[in-house]
Structure formats: structure tokens, C-alpha cells
Design a protein around this motif. Structure first.
Motif, PDB file in Angstrom:
ATOM      1  N   GLU A  66       0.296  -1.853   0.127  1.00 21.65           N
ATOM      2  CA  GLU A  66       0.859  -2.099  -1.204  1.00 21.65           C
ATOM      3  C   GLU A  66       1.199  -3.578  -1.392  1.00 21.65           C
ATOM      4  OE1 GLU A  66       4.218  -0.213  -4.202  1.00 21.65           O
ATOM      5  OE2 GLU A  66       4.407   0.110  -2.043  1.00 21.65           O
ATOM      6  N   GLU A  67       1.776  -4.173  -0.356  1.00 23.14           N
ATOM      7  CA  GLU A  67       2.151  -5.585  -0.414  1.00 23.14           C
ATOM      8  C   GLU A  67       0.929  -6.461  -0.694  1.00 23.14           C
ATOM      9  OE1 GLU A  67       4.523  -8.804   2.415  1.00 23.14           O
ATOM     10  OE2 GLU A  67       3.437  -7.157   3.347  1.00 23.14           O
ATOM     11  N   GLU A  68      -0.171  -6.210  -0.013  1.00 25.09           N
ATOM     12  CA  GLU A  68      -1.368  -7.024  -0.210  1.00 25.09           C
ATOM     13  C   GLU A  68      -2.053  -6.714  -1.539  1.00 25.09           C
ATOM     14  OE1 GLU A  68      -2.203  -9.592   1.410  1.00 25.09           O
ATOM     15  OE2 GLU A  68      -0.728  -9.356   3.012  1.00 25.09           O
ATOM     16  N   THR A  69      -2.000  -5.463  -1.974  1.00 21.51           N
ATOM     17  CA  THR A  69      -2.576  -5.114  -3.273  1.00 21.51           C
ATOM     18  C   THR A  69      -1.846  -5.840  -4.395  1.00 21.51           C
ATOM     19  OG1 THR A  69      -3.224  -2.926  -2.448  1.00 21.51           O
ATOM     20  CG2 THR A  69      -3.155  -3.205  -4.831  1.00 21.51           C
ATOM     21  N   GLN A  70      -0.533  -5.975  -4.268  1.00 17.39           N
ATOM     22  CA  GLN A  70       0.249  -6.682  -5.275  1.00 17.39           C
ATOM     23  C   GLN A  70      -0.065  -8.175  -5.328  1.00 17.39           C
ATOM     24  OE1 GLN A  70       4.246  -5.616  -4.136  1.00 17.39           O
ATOM     25  NE2 GLN A  70       4.238  -3.710  -5.319  1.00 17.39           N
ATOM     26  N   SER A  76      -7.371 -13.915  -3.342  1.00 18.49           N
ATOM     27  CA  SER A  76      -8.662 -13.228  -3.446  1.00 18.49           C
ATOM     28  C   SER A  76      -8.570 -11.833  -2.833  1.00 18.49           C
ATOM     29  CB  SER A  76      -9.750 -14.033  -2.731  1.00 18.49           C
ATOM     30  OG  SER A  76      -9.589 -13.954  -1.321  1.00 18.49           O
ATOM     31  N   GLY A  77      -9.425 -10.941  -3.324  1.00 21.85           N
ATOM     32  CA  GLY A  77      -9.459  -9.590  -2.784  1.00 21.85           C
ATOM     33  C   GLY A  77      -9.847  -9.588  -1.322  1.00 21.85           C
ATOM     34  N   LYS A 130      -8.710  -0.785  -4.418  1.00 22.70           N
ATOM     35  CA  LYS A 130      -8.385  -1.921  -5.277  1.00 22.70           C
ATOM     36  C   LYS A 130      -8.785  -3.237  -4.616  1.00 22.70           C
ATOM     37  CE  LYS A 130      -5.930  -2.210  -8.553  1.00 22.70           C
ATOM     38  NZ  LYS A 130      -6.187  -2.404  -9.992  1.00 22.70           N
ATOM     39  N   MET A 131      -8.465  -3.396  -3.336  1.00 19.28           N
ATOM     40  CA  MET A 131      -8.770  -4.647  -2.647  1.00 19.28           C
ATOM     41  C   MET A 131     -10.273  -4.812  -2.433  1.00 19.28           C
ATOM     42  SD  MET A 131      -5.643  -5.089   0.119  1.00 19.28           S
ATOM     43  CE  MET A 131      -5.471  -3.366   0.601  1.00 19.28           C
ATOM     44  N   ILE A 145     -17.669   1.725  -3.336  1.00 19.96           N
ATOM     45  CA  ILE A 145     -16.290   1.519  -2.897  1.00 19.96           C
ATOM     46  C   ILE A 145     -15.796   2.691  -2.061  1.00 19.96           C
ATOM     47  CG2 ILE A 145     -13.935   1.012  -3.619  1.00 19.96           C
ATOM     48  CD1 ILE A 145     -15.973  -1.176  -4.317  1.00 19.96           C
ATOM     49  N   SER A 146     -16.035   3.901  -2.517  1.00 12.95           N
ATOM     50  CA  SER A 146     -15.527   5.080  -1.807  1.00 12.95           C
ATOM     51  C   SER A 146     -16.139   5.190  -0.411  1.00 12.95           C
ATOM     52  CB  SER A 146     -15.811   6.353  -2.607  1.00 12.95           C
ATOM     53  OG  SER A 146     -17.200   6.504  -2.833  1.00 12.95           O
TER      54      SER A 146
END
Length: 211
Positions: A66-70, A76-77, A130-131, A145-146
Motif C-alpha cells: 500500500e505504501e508503494e502504491t501510494q 515511477s511504477g 496498480k504498480m 497484468i493478471s
């Protein structure tokens, strides 16, 4: 270490050694050096203790993702994804017995595992997706992605489900700090190739994490 933590640590060790079904409340109390009544007080029963062990793993694990997604708004992703994976690798290596127990437990089709998948693993899928999606757009690389999430998840779980095989092939065990570093670099290289990154040899610097 307080009483609750002592009970959780004892349960994790015994669940790994004897399995969940083969471990009794009395076994756990004896190892934790507490009265069996303490387990009933804090966790109600063995099932409640099992659920707490899973939470004990998934809460910090998901906090890394979650921290990195935010941080996708500013970074950058690709960088966020690589940082997240490194945090997960070191966390799992540091908490080897916990990771081993949790990933084995999740592979068993039980009511508890189905609830954990619904509650935690769907969040995990969302964060990774997301990332990866952000990194894919940045590098203009069309990806499934999946499928990448499934492959990545399998790579992160594998050393803890098949630890004997890892030891046979690499001559290392997953709880060793240098294993986390080596395995992280393998996954990072795989991702950079998959993402079509032009910076495979000069990828973003990832600070060394505390062990």
C-alpha cells in the motif's frame, strides 16, 4: 515480548513443526511458558489464534504494498514495484517461519484460507496490479497484468513452500539475509526484462533495507 506475542511466536513455531491439526493449546502454552487460560483469554480458541497468526503476517505485508502504491503519484511504477518486492523479500526472510506457515496454510482449501483470500489476497492483487500497470504504461510494454501478478506471487511464495528444493539448488536457506538479497535481484532482473526496461543495467538504486 509480551504474553500475546509469546503465544503467537510459540504457535507459529509449533504449527510449522507439527502442523495446525497436530498442535494443541496445551503444546502452545507450554512452549510460550504461559497458562492455557491465557490463550483462551486473548484468542478464545485455537482457531482464533490461527487467524491472529495470519493477520500478524498480512497486515505488515500489505502495508509495504500500500505504501508503494501510494507513491505512484510521484515515483515511477517500476521503482515502486521493485521497492515493494524488496521490502516483502526482507520481511519474509526475517519472519521465515511465519511466511512458511502462512503460505502453506493458504494453499489448503479451508474456510479460513478462503476468508483470507477474500480479505487480504484481493488487496494484494490490487496493489501489485496498480504498480505493474503503471510500469507497463511507462515502458510502453503491453502486458497481461493478471498473469504477471500470478507469476510474481508464485516466485515470492516458492522459497517458503519449497524450501528444501531452494536449498538443494542454491545451497542456501530462505531465512539467511543474503538469500533475500540474491533472490530479490533475480526477481528484479526478470521484471526488468518483462517490462522491456531500457535501464536493465542501470536500474533505479534501491536502498539497502535493514535486516
Amino acid at each position: 515480548m509480551n504474553t500475546q506475542e509469546a503465544i503467537i511466536e510459540a504457535a507459529i513455531a509449533l504449527f510449522n513443526l507439527k502442523g495446525y491439526q497436530g498442535t494443541s493449546i496445551r503444546d502452545i502454552a507450554s512452549r510460550a511458558k504461559v497458562n492455557p487460560a491465557n490463550i483462551s483469554y486473548y484468542f478464545k480458541n485455537k482457531q482464533g489464534l490461527l487467524e491472529e497468526c495470519l493477520i500478524y503476517f498480512f497486515e505488515p505485508y500489505l502495508s509495504f504494498l500500500e505504501e508503494e502504491t501510494q507513491k505512484l503519484e510521484n515515483d515511477s511504477g517500476q521503482l515502486c514495484l521493485i521497492r515493494a518486492i524488496k521490502k516483502v523479500m526482507y520481511f519474509q526472510s526475517k519472519h521465515y517461519q511465519l511466511a512458511r506457515f502462512v503460505w502453506r496454510e493458504i494453499t489448503i482449501d479451508t474456510q479460513t484460507s478462503r476468508e483470507m483470500i477474500s480479505l487480504y489476497l484481493m488487496k494484494e492483487q490490487y496493489f501489485y496490479s496498480k504498480m505493474i500497470q503503471a510500469a507497463s504504461k511507462e515502458n510502453k510494454t503491453p502486458l497481461s497484468i493478471s498473469m504477471i501478478v500470478i507469476q510474481l506471487k508464485g516466485m515470492l511464495m516458492m522459497p517458503y513452500i519449497n524450501n528444501l528444493y531452494v536449498r538443494e539448488v542454491w545451497g542456501m536457506i530462505p531465512q539467511e539475509p543474503y538469500f533475500a538479497e540474491k533472490y530479490f535481484n533475480v526477481i528484479k532482473s526478470w521484471l526488468l526484462v518483462l517490462l522491456g526496461s531500457e535501464e536493465q543495467n542501470t536500474s533505479p538504486t534501491i536502498k539497502k533495507l535493514p535486516v
